[in-house]
Design a protein around this motif. Structure first.
Motif, mmCIF file in Angstrom:
data_model
loop_
_atom_site.group_PDB
_atom_site.id
_atom_site.type_symbol
_atom_site.label_atom_id
_atom_site.label_comp_id
_atom_site.label_asym_id
_atom_site.label_seq_id
_atom_site.Cartn_x
_atom_site.Cartn_y
_atom_site.Cartn_z
ATOM 1 N N ALA A 419 37.397 43.508 32.576
ATOM 2 C CA ALA A 419 38.618 44.306 32.486
ATOM 3 C C ALA A 419 38.724 45.323 33.606
ATOM 4 O O ALA A 419 39.804 45.849 33.864
ATOM 5 N N ARG A 420 37.620 45.628 34.292
ATOM 6 C CA ARG A 420 37.655 46.627 35.356
ATOM 7 C C ARG A 420 38.409 46.125 36.586
ATOM 8 O O ARG A 420 38.709 46.912 37.486
ATOM 9 N N HIS A 421 38.769 44.847 36.609
ATOM 10 C CA HIS A 421 39.460 44.288 37.770
ATOM 11 C C HIS A 421 40.985 44.346 37.629
ATOM 12 O O HIS A 421 41.694 43.666 38.366
ATOM 13 N N ARG A 422 41.482 45.177 36.710
ATOM 14 C CA ARG A 422 42.947 45.268 36.576
ATOM 15 C C ARG A 422 43.544 46.342 37.464
ATOM 16 O O ARG A 422 44.756 46.587 37.411
ATOM 17 N N VAL A 423 42.736 47.014 38.272
ATOM 18 C CA VAL A 423 43.210 47.913 39.329
ATOM 19 C C VAL A 423 42.414 47.605 40.594
ATOM 20 O O VAL A 423 41.356 46.974 40.532
ATOM 21 N N PRO A 424 42.885 48.039 41.764
ATOM 22 C CA PRO A 424 42.125 47.794 42.994
ATOM 23 C C PRO A 424 40.755 48.484 42.947
ATOM 24 O O PRO A 424 40.583 49.527 42.314
ATOM 25 N N THR A 425 39.793 47.885 43.611
ATOM 26 C CA THR A 425 38.470 48.483 43.706
ATOM 27 C C THR A 425 38.511 49.689 44.646
ATOM 28 O O THR A 425 39.484 49.888 45.382
ATOM 29 N N GLY A 426 37.429 50.495 44.627
ATOM 30 C CA GLY A 426 37.466 51.741 45.378
ATOM 31 C C GLY A 426 36.234 51.992 46.223
ATOM 32 O O GLY A 426 35.172 51.394 46.024
ATOM 33 N N LEU A 427 36.416 52.893 47.185
ATOM 34 C CA LEU A 427 35.305 53.351 48.027
ATOM 35 C C LEU A 427 34.336 54.189 47.202
ATOM 36 O O LEU A 427 33.133 54.188 47.432
#
Length: 478
Positions: A419-427
Motif C-alpha cells: 500500500a505504500r506505493h500509492r504515492v511517489p517515493t521520496g528522497l
C-alpha cells in the motif's frame, strides 16, 4: 431477509430479476458523462454560488465599496469554508446544517468587526460592512434551503447518485444497500457487494455479489463510492479495500464499530440511521498535491545546479578510490508499482557479479571503502536523485523506493507493504527520520509509510525535511 429497510424486499421474484437485469445492463455501458456528473459535487458548487449571490445582493444594497466587498467576501467565504459548509455530503438537511452555518456567519461578523477596529474605519458599531454580513445571512439561508431541496429532488428524480460498492454482505451491509435503494436522496446507488464470506446472497435486493476483486469492480462498474461495512470473513478485507478505493480515487465511507453510540461530527456523515466515517481523499487527488509537485521541481532544479560542484567532487573521490563507474543506476519501484531507474553516487567497490538487485545492503560491508562510508554517512551518495525528482520519478518526501525483488518479498510477508506505493517515493521519509535506515524493521517502515500517506499534508512534508536536516547534522558531527 433480516432487517432490510427498503421497498425492494416486497417485490416479486420476476420483478427482482428484471431489476437485476437492468442494473447489469447499465453498469458496464453507461456514458462517461453520467459517470462524471455523478462524481461532481453539484450541491457544493451551488452552495458556493448562492453565497456569492447573497454577498453581491448585500454589497449592492448597502453600497459597499469594492475594497470592503472584497474584505467581507473573503472573510465570509473563508469562515464558511473552514466550517466545512461546502463539503460533499450524503444527508442534504438545511436544519442539520443550520448551527454550523450560523456559527460560521457569527465568526465572520466578529472578524469583520475586528478589521474595522484595527483599520480605524469606525467604532465597531453599525458599520455598513457589519450590516452586510447580517443581510448576507438573511438572503443566504432561504437560498440554502432551495439548494438542499433541489439536490434531494435531483437525486430522486434525475438519478444523480454515485455508483457504490458495499464491502461486506452481512446484515449491516445489506441494510445499507437497501437504504440506498429506498432513499436515493442520499445520493448513493449500490451496484454490487464484495465479500469473500457473505452471510447469505442478498436475493431480496437488485444488487449482486460480485465475483471480481474490488479493483476490477471499481473499473468495470465505474464506481465512485466504496462503503466499508462488516464482513464475517476471518481475514477481513476492510483495510485493504480502503487502500484500494483510495488508489482508484473513490470516496470511502466506513461503518464504525459501535456505530449505535457514534455522535455526529466533522467527519461523520449519515445514511438514515447509520453513521458513516468519511475518509480523506487520496493525497494525489488534492489541489495541494500540485503545490507539492511544483515545489519539488523548483527546489530540485535549484539544488541540482547549486550542488553540482559537490556532486562533481564526490564523483572524483569515487573515481580515485575505486575507478569507474562513478554513478550507480538501479531499478526501483515507484508509485502504482511502476519501475524507474534510480541514480546514486557509487559507494560500493564493483565486484565480479552485480548482485545489487538481490543482495541487501548491510552495515560493515567489506566492499565499502572510506569514501563510500563517508558518502553513506552524510547521504551525499543520494544527491543524484535530485534528477529523479525533476523527472517526476520521486519526490523530496515519501516512502523510500525499493528494488522489485524485495518489493515482492516484503509484500508477501508484511501486511500492507504494497500500500505504500500509492504515492511517489521520496528522497527522505517519515520512517527515515525515525531512525529506520539500512538494516532495520521492514514492518515498522511500512507502518510509518502508510501513516505518512494517511496523514499527508504540506506541513508534514516540511516537518520531515526539518527533521532530516537535523539528523544529517547529527550524523556528520565528529
Amino acid at each position: 431477509m433480516i432487517g432490510i429497510d427498503t421497498a425492494a424486499a416486497a417485490e416479486s421474484p420476476p420483478a427482482l430479476a428484471r431489476r437485476r437485469a437492468r442494473l447489469r445492463e447499465r453498469s458496464p455501458d453507461g456514458s462517461w458523462l453520467d459517470a462524471m456528473l455523478a462524481r461532481v459535487n453539484a450541491v457544493a458548487v451551488l452552495l458556493v454560488a448562492v453565497d456569492l449571490v447573497a454577498l453581491t445582493v448585500a454589497a449592492r444594497t448597502l453600497a459597499l465599496s469594492l475594497e470592503w466587498t472584497v474584505v467581507v467576501g473573503a472573510v465570509l467565504v473563508g469562515a464558511r469554508a473552514s466550517g466545512r459548509l461546502y463539503r460533499r455530503r450524503l444527508w442534504l438537511s438545511w436544519l442539520h446544517d443550520l448551527p454550523r452555518s450560523v456559527s460560521a456567519t457569527a465568526i465572520a461578523f466578529g472578524l469583520v468587526t475586528l478589521v474595522i477596529l484595527v483599520s480605524g474605519h469606525g467604532d465597531g458599531t453599525g458599520s455598513p460592512a457589519q450590516w452586510a454580513v447580517l443581510l448576507f445571512a438573511l438572503v443566504d439561508e432561504p437560498a440554502r434551503i432551495c439548494v438542499f431541496t433541489f439536490g434531494r429532488w435531483a437525486r430522486r428524480r434525475l438519478g444523480r447518485c454515485d455508483r457504490s460498492i458495499v464491502v461486506g454482505a452481512g446484515k449491516v451491509g445489506i441494510d445499507l444497500a437497501g437504504s440506498m435503494l429506498a432513499h436515493p436522496e442520499f445520493g448513493l446507488r449500490p451496484v454490487g457487494f464484495i465479500d469473500p464470506e457473505p452471510v447469505r446472497d442478498p436475493v431480496s435486493l437488485p444488487v449482486d455479489l460480485l465475483e471480481d476483486d474490488l479493483a476490477h469492480a471499481i473499473k468495470r462498474l465505474r464506481v465512485g463510492t466504496v462503503v466499508l461495512a462488516f464482513s464475517h470473513a476471518r481475514d477481513s478485507p476492510v483495510v485493504a479495500a480502503a487502500v484500494t478505493a483510495h488508489r482508484h480515487g473513490c470516496t470511502t465511507l466506513v461503518v464504525p464499530r459501535m456505530y449505535e453510540l457514534y455522535q455526529d461530527g466533522p467527519d461523520i456523515d449519515r445514511l438514515r440511521s447509520y453513521p458513516l466515517v468519511r475518509l480523506r481523499t487520496a493525497p494525489t487527488s488534492r489541489p495541494s498535491w500540485w503545490i507539492k509537485r511544483g515545489m519539488d521541481v523548483v527546489l530540485a532544479s535549484v539544488a541540482l545546479v547549486a550542488l553540482s560542484p559537490v556532486i562533481a567532487l564526490c564523483a572524483l573521490a569515487v573515481l580515485l578510490e575505486s575507478g569507474r563507474p562513478m554513478f550507480f543506476q538501479q531499478t526501483r519501484v515507484g508509485m502504482d508499482d511502476r519501475t524507474f531507474v534510480l541514480y546514486k553516487l557509487r559507494s560500493v567497490r564493483p565486484g565480479k557479479e552485480d548482485d545489487s538487485q538481490t543482495k541487501w545492503s548491510m552495515e560493515g560491508d567489506a566492499r565499502v571503502g572510506p569514501v563510500g562510508r563517508f558518502l553513506r554517512r552524510t547521504s551525499l551518495d543520494e544527491l543524484p536523485q535530485l534528477w529523479n525528482i525533476v523527472r517526476g520519478d520521486m519526490s523530496f518526501v515519501g516512502p523510500r523506493p525499493e528494488r522489485p525483488g524485495f518489493v515482492r518479498k516484503f509484500s508477501a510477508i508484511h501486511e500492507l507493504y504494497w500500500a505504500r506505493h500509492r504515492v511517489p517515493t521520496g528522497l527522505t521519509g517519515l520512517a527515515q527520520v525515525h531512525g529506520l535506515r539500512g538494516d532495520t524493521s521492514i514492518a515498522d517502515r511500512s507502518r510509518y509509510d502508510n501513516y505518512y500517506i494517511a496523514n499527508w499534508s504540506l506541513w508534514l512534508d516540511a516537518k520531515i525535511l526539518f527533521l532530516t536536516v537535523g539528523e544529517l547534522l547529527r550524523r556528520v558531527r565528529p
